[in-house]
Scaffold this motif. Structure first.
Motif, PDB file in Angstrom:
ATOM      1  N   ALA B  49       0.843  -1.195   0.000  1.00 25.58           N
ATOM      2  CA  ALA B  49       0.000   0.000   0.000  1.00 25.58           C
ATOM      3  C   ALA B  49       0.877   1.242   0.000  1.00 25.58           C
ATOM      4  CB  ALA B  49      -0.906   0.012   1.220  1.00 25.58           C
ATOM      5  N   VAL B  50       0.481   2.211  -0.792  1.00 27.05           N
ATOM      6  CA  VAL B  50       1.166   3.504  -0.812  1.00 27.05           C
ATOM      7  C   VAL B  50       0.235   4.523  -0.174  1.00 27.05           C
ATOM      8  CG1 VAL B  50       2.244   5.279  -2.243  1.00 27.05           C
ATOM      9  CG2 VAL B  50       2.293   2.883  -2.966  1.00 27.05           C
ATOM     10  N   MET B  51       0.726   5.147   0.879  1.00 29.97           N
ATOM     11  CA  MET B  51      -0.068   6.177   1.560  1.00 29.97           C
ATOM     12  C   MET B  51       0.576   7.523   1.368  1.00 29.97           C
ATOM     13  SD  MET B  51      -1.459   4.985   5.207  1.00 29.97           S
ATOM     14  CE  MET B  51      -2.646   6.312   5.108  1.00 29.97           C
ATOM     15  N   GLY B  52      -0.238   8.549   1.429  1.00 28.15           N
ATOM     16  CA  GLY B  52       0.318   9.893   1.354  1.00 28.15           C
ATOM     17  C   GLY B  52      -0.794  10.887   1.136  1.00 28.15           C
ATOM     18  N   PRO B  53      -0.560  12.147   1.467  1.00 31.91           N
ATOM     19  CA  PRO B  53      -1.587  13.160   1.271  1.00 31.91           C
ATOM     20  C   PRO B  53      -1.823  13.407  -0.218  1.00 31.91           C
ATOM     21  CG  PRO B  53       0.465  14.163   2.012  1.00 31.91           C
ATOM     22  CD  PRO B  53       0.676  12.690   2.044  1.00 31.91           C
ATOM     23  N   SER B  54      -2.920  14.085  -0.551  1.00 36.99           N
ATOM     24  CA  SER B  54      -3.163  14.370  -1.959  1.00 36.99           C
ATOM     25  C   SER B  54      -2.048  15.288  -2.455  1.00 36.99           C
ATOM     26  CB  SER B  54      -4.534  15.005  -2.152  1.00 36.99           C
ATOM     27  OG  SER B  54      -4.649  16.150  -1.344  1.00 36.99           O
ATOM     28  N   GLY B  55      -1.619  15.040  -3.689  1.00 38.01           N
ATOM     29  CA  GLY B  55      -0.519  15.819  -4.244  1.00 38.01           C
ATOM     30  C   GLY B  55       0.849  15.258  -3.899  1.00 38.01           C
ATOM     31  N   SER B  56       0.903  14.114  -3.203  1.00 32.34           N
ATOM     32  CA  SER B  56       2.204  13.567  -2.815  1.00 32.34           C
ATOM     33  C   SER B  56       2.817  12.727  -3.936  1.00 32.34           C
ATOM     34  CB  SER B  56       2.064  12.717  -1.550  1.00 32.34           C
ATOM     35  OG  SER B  56       1.161  11.642  -1.760  1.00 32.34           O
ATOM     36  N   GLY B  57       2.046  12.459  -5.009  1.00 34.00           N
ATOM     37  CA  GLY B  57       2.582  11.698  -6.134  1.00 34.00           C
ATOM     38  C   GLY B  57       2.070  10.266  -6.205  1.00 34.00           C
ATOM     39  N   LYS B  58       1.071   9.922  -5.399  1.00 38.65           N
ATOM     40  CA  LYS B  58       0.583   8.534  -5.338  1.00 38.65           C
ATOM     41  C   LYS B  58       0.083   8.032  -6.695  1.00 38.65           C
ATOM     42  CE  LYS B  58      -2.639   9.068  -2.350  1.00 38.65           C
ATOM     43  NZ  LYS B  58      -3.061  10.205  -1.603  1.00 38.65           N
ATOM     44  N   SER B  59      -0.797   8.823  -7.309  1.00 44.04           N
ATOM     45  CA  SER B  59      -1.386   8.365  -8.569  1.00 44.04           C
ATOM     46  C   SER B  59      -0.337   8.338  -9.677  1.00 44.04           C
ATOM     47  CB  SER B  59      -2.555   9.258  -8.974  1.00 44.04           C
ATOM     48  OG  SER B  59      -3.575   9.159  -8.003  1.00 44.04           O
ATOM     49  N   THR B  60       0.580   9.290  -9.647  1.00 46.48           N
ATOM     50  CA  THR B  60       1.676   9.304 -10.622  1.00 46.48           C
ATOM     51  C   THR B  60       2.479   8.008 -10.520  1.00 46.48           C
ATOM     52  OG1 THR B  60       1.826  11.694 -10.415  1.00 46.48           O
ATOM     53  CG2 THR B  60       3.730  10.577 -11.383  1.00 46.48           C
ATOM     54  N   LEU B  61       2.780   7.605  -9.296  1.00 44.68           N
ATOM     55  CA  LEU B  61       3.550   6.380  -9.072  1.00 44.68           C
ATOM     56  C   LEU B  61       2.825   5.176  -9.678  1.00 44.68           C
ATOM     57  CD1 LEU B  61       5.301   5.425  -5.759  1.00 44.68           C
ATOM     58  CD2 LEU B  61       3.983   3.742  -6.996  1.00 44.68           C
ATOM     59  N   LEU B  62       1.519   5.117  -9.458  1.00 38.18           N
ATOM     60  CA  LEU B  62       0.736   3.985  -9.956  1.00 38.18           C
ATOM     61  C   LEU B  62       0.704   3.984 -11.489  1.00 38.18           C
ATOM     62  CD1 LEU B  62      -0.752   1.951  -8.127  1.00 38.18           C
ATOM     63  CD2 LEU B  62      -2.864   3.028  -8.836  1.00 38.18           C
ATOM     64  N   ASN B  63       0.523   5.159 -12.085  1.00 39.15           N
ATOM     65  CA  ASN B  63       0.479   5.250 -13.544  1.00 39.15           C
ATOM     66  C   ASN B  63       1.815   4.845 -14.169  1.00 39.15           C
ATOM     67  OD1 ASN B  63      -2.166   6.061 -13.499  1.00 39.15           O
ATOM     68  ND2 ASN B  63      -1.700   8.247 -13.627  1.00 39.15           N
ATOM     69  N   LEU B  64       2.909   5.201 -13.503  1.00 34.21           N
ATOM     70  CA  LEU B  64       4.226   4.809 -14.014  1.00 34.21           C
ATOM     71  C   LEU B  64       4.421   3.303 -13.881  1.00 34.21           C
ATOM     72  CD1 LEU B  64       6.391   7.711 -12.536  1.00 34.21           C
ATOM     73  CD2 LEU B  64       5.883   7.315 -14.947  1.00 34.21           C
ATOM     74  N   ALA B  65       3.975   2.728 -12.758  1.00 34.46           N
ATOM     75  CA  ALA B  65       4.138   1.288 -12.529  1.00 34.46           C
ATOM     76  C   ALA B  65       3.382   0.477 -13.579  1.00 34.46           C
ATOM     77  CB  ALA B  65       3.655   0.922 -11.125  1.00 34.46           C
ATOM     78  N   GLY B  66       2.275   1.023 -14.059  1.00 31.43           N
ATOM     79  CA  GLY B  66       1.467   0.294 -15.031  1.00 31.43           C
ATOM     80  C   GLY B  66       1.730   0.685 -16.472  1.00 31.43           C
ATOM     81  N   GLY B  67       2.717   1.525 -16.703  1.00 30.99           N
ATOM     82  CA  GLY B  67       3.044   1.906 -18.074  1.00 30.99           C
ATOM     83  C   GLY B  67       2.022   2.842 -18.708  1.00 30.99           C
ATOM     84  N   LEU B  68       1.219   3.519 -17.896  1.00 30.32           N
ATOM     85  CA  LEU B  68       0.264   4.491 -18.440  1.00 30.32           C
ATOM     86  C   LEU B  68       0.917   5.849 -18.633  1.00 30.32           C
ATOM     87  CD1 LEU B  68      -2.853   3.591 -16.275  1.00 30.32           C
ATOM     88  CD2 LEU B  68      -2.557   3.167 -18.715  1.00 30.32           C
ATOM     89  N   ASP B  69       2.076   6.009 -18.004  1.00 31.59           N
ATOM     90  CA  ASP B  69       2.824   7.261 -18.086  1.00 31.59           C
ATOM     91  C   ASP B  69       4.290   6.843 -18.119  1.00 31.59           C
ATOM     92  OD1 ASP B  69       3.573   9.901 -18.005  1.00 31.59           O
ATOM     93  OD2 ASP B  69       3.097  10.190 -15.870  1.00 31.59           O
ATOM     94  N   ARG B  70       5.139   7.692 -18.718  1.00 28.23           N
ATOM     95  CA  ARG B  70       6.556   7.341 -18.782  1.00 28.23           C
ATOM     96  C   ARG B  70       7.364   8.239 -17.848  1.00 28.23           C
ATOM     97  NH1 ARG B  70       8.147   3.997 -23.167  1.00 28.23           N
ATOM     98  NH2 ARG B  70       6.513   3.722 -24.733  1.00 28.23           N
ATOM     99  N   PRO B  71       8.350   7.672 -17.152  1.00 27.90           N
ATOM    100  CA  PRO B  71       9.153   8.490 -16.240  1.00 27.90           C
ATOM    101  C   PRO B  71      10.105   9.417 -17.011  1.00 27.90           C
ATOM    102  CG  PRO B  71       9.998   6.242 -16.285  1.00 27.90           C
ATOM    103  CD  PRO B  71       8.759   6.268 -17.156  1.00 27.90           C
ATOM    104  N   THR B  72      10.478  10.528 -16.395  1.00 23.74           N
ATOM    105  CA  THR B  72      11.482  11.406 -17.007  1.00 23.74           C
ATOM    106  C   THR B  72      12.889  10.998 -16.567  1.00 23.74           C
ATOM    107  OG1 THR B  72      10.855  12.978 -15.261  1.00 23.74           O
ATOM    108  CG2 THR B  72      10.052  13.430 -17.472  1.00 23.74           C
TER     109      THR B  72
END
Lengths: 171, 244
Positions: B49-72
């Motif tokens: 589980a990834v916890m964190g306040p809104s804006g902490s990057g949680k959804s970004t992390l998930l999108n990168l893990a699933g290949g929906l977004d590419r890391p810089t």
């Protein structure tokens, strides 16, 4: 005085020996509240004095079953009908610790908060694990502890946000 | 012959690996760093589980893990395949076959029944309709929603839609399950059931990564990591960090 009411509640299912009451009390509270047998017998003899329970005949091994009386049932009904007051809880060490961490020089409050969040989360994980496969009564007891741990987590997250917005003076 | 089970005691295979992953939006002085050097492995059989306040990057992390977004910066691997080098078509195929997603807004298609929604990703994979329907039934049954198969999303409660969305993510033996606030606005009893389903999937061998801001749901995980300002503060390591 909750042990006595817990024992009275168990006795509404029929007469019980002291050792049975102890085992059933622990089972229904998910073993989160261990009792020693001495507490059980002390409580039973006080309740006998107050007319809330009545002992039966001794069996051949010298054991006595206890039964609930009419007065005991009335006492139990009153207990179930009366809400518990929050003000009876003891002072919270964590609240005091954080307040002190804010005022004492050289303490990294954010680290105190994060350490507590991790520890409370481990507790929450253990409670959640225990809940899987628990019976309904045990589950309700564990849920109560889960909600309390959760409230602490929320409060700690709130502390973190407040600290980020207004850092400790002199830091 | 199928390959034998791994020796007991050997570490389970890593299904998704994030190595020093960063995600920056924009350039120069106005750049926003959503994630900064995050490393995280999730193994088969593990619920993280990834916890964190809104804006902490949680959804970004998930999108990168699933290949929906590419890391810089940094690398993401799914089942040992580095996503960075993959052509778009291969990446899309890998996502469909290996990764199940449960999004915050469930994205069920209103004009399709529950069963048809669940079948859809399999049909896109080229699985024949009869078999896709059978798999959808099994996935709906796994989440306790087999009685909803012929209902449309608008005929279901919030909790029921949530289950169907999870069934869609489970269908077809996906080994990586990513869930972004999968409990949405459901009450705690349904929320616990949803986490119970994800937990069961992990125990059946999937790697499950759940993003949540609710401690009670994070507590179902084997490992809880805290995300703060785009960085991971590992719960286990939090007390060990040097004071300097």
């Amino acid at each position: 005085m909750t042990i006595r009411h817990g024992l009275l509640a168990l006795l509404t299912q029929g007469p019980r020996y002291g050792y049975q009451l102890r085992a059933e009390f622990e089972a229904s509270t998910g073993a989160t509240w261990p009792l020693n047998i001495g507490q059980v017998y002390t409580t039973l003899s006080r309740m006998e004095r107050d007319g809330l329970v009545a002992p039966g005949e001794q069996d051949e091994q010298g054991r006595v079953v206890y039964d609930i009386t009419e007065k005991g049932r009335a006492e139990l009904d009153l207990w179930f009908a009366t809400p518990v007051r929050q003000a009876d809880r003891p002072r919270d060490e964590l609240v005091i610790k954080l307040a002190m961490a804010m005022t004492a020089p050289g303490v990294d409050v954010a680290r105190v908060v994060q350490a507590q969040r991790s520890a409370t989360m481990r507790t929450l994980q253990e409670l959640t694990r225990a809940k899987r496969g628990a019976g309904v009564a045990q589950r309700l007891v564990l849920d109560s502890m889960i909600f309390q741990a959760e409230a602490e987590q929320r409060w700690l997250a709130h502390c973190e946000a407040v600290l980020a917005a207004s850092p400790k003076e002199g830091a | 012959m199928t390959s034998p089970d791994p020796e007991p005691g050997t570490p389970a295979a890593v299904v998704v690996r994030l190595a020093e992953v960063g995600r920056r939006h924009g350039d120069g002085a106005g750049a926003v760093h959503a994630l900064k050097g995050v490393s995280l492995d999730v193994a088969a059989g593990e619920l993280v589980a990834v916890m964190g306040p809104s804006g902490s990057g949680k959804s970004t992390l998930l999108n990168l893990a699933g290949g929906l977004d590419r890391p810089t910066s940094g690398d993401v691997e799914v089942e040992g395949v580095a996503l960075a080098g993959l052509p778009a078509a291969d990446l899309a195929a890998l996502r469909r076959r290996n990764v199940g997603y449960v999004f915050q807004d469930l994205n069920l298609i209103p004009s399709l029944t529950a069963a048809e929604n669940v079948m859809l990703p399999r049909e896109l994979d080229g699985v024949r309709t009869a078999r896709a329907r059978e798999e959808a039934r099994a996935a709906l049954e796994e989440v306790g929603a087999d009685d909803l198969a012929d209902r449309f999303p608008e005929e279901m409660s919030g909790g029921q839609r949530q289950r169907v969305a999870i069934a869609r993510a489970l269908v077809g033996e996906r080994r990586l399950l990513l869930a972004d606030e999968p409990t949405g606005a459901v009450d705690t009893l349904v929320g616990d059931e949803i986490l119970g389903i994800l937990r069961g999937r992990a125990e059946a061998g999937a790697a499950v990564l759940v993003v949540t801001h609710e401690p009670r749901y994070a507590a179902w995980a084997d490992r809880v990591v805290f995300l703060k300002d785009g960085r991971l503060v590992d719960s286990a390591a939090a007390g060990l960090v040097s004071a300097r």
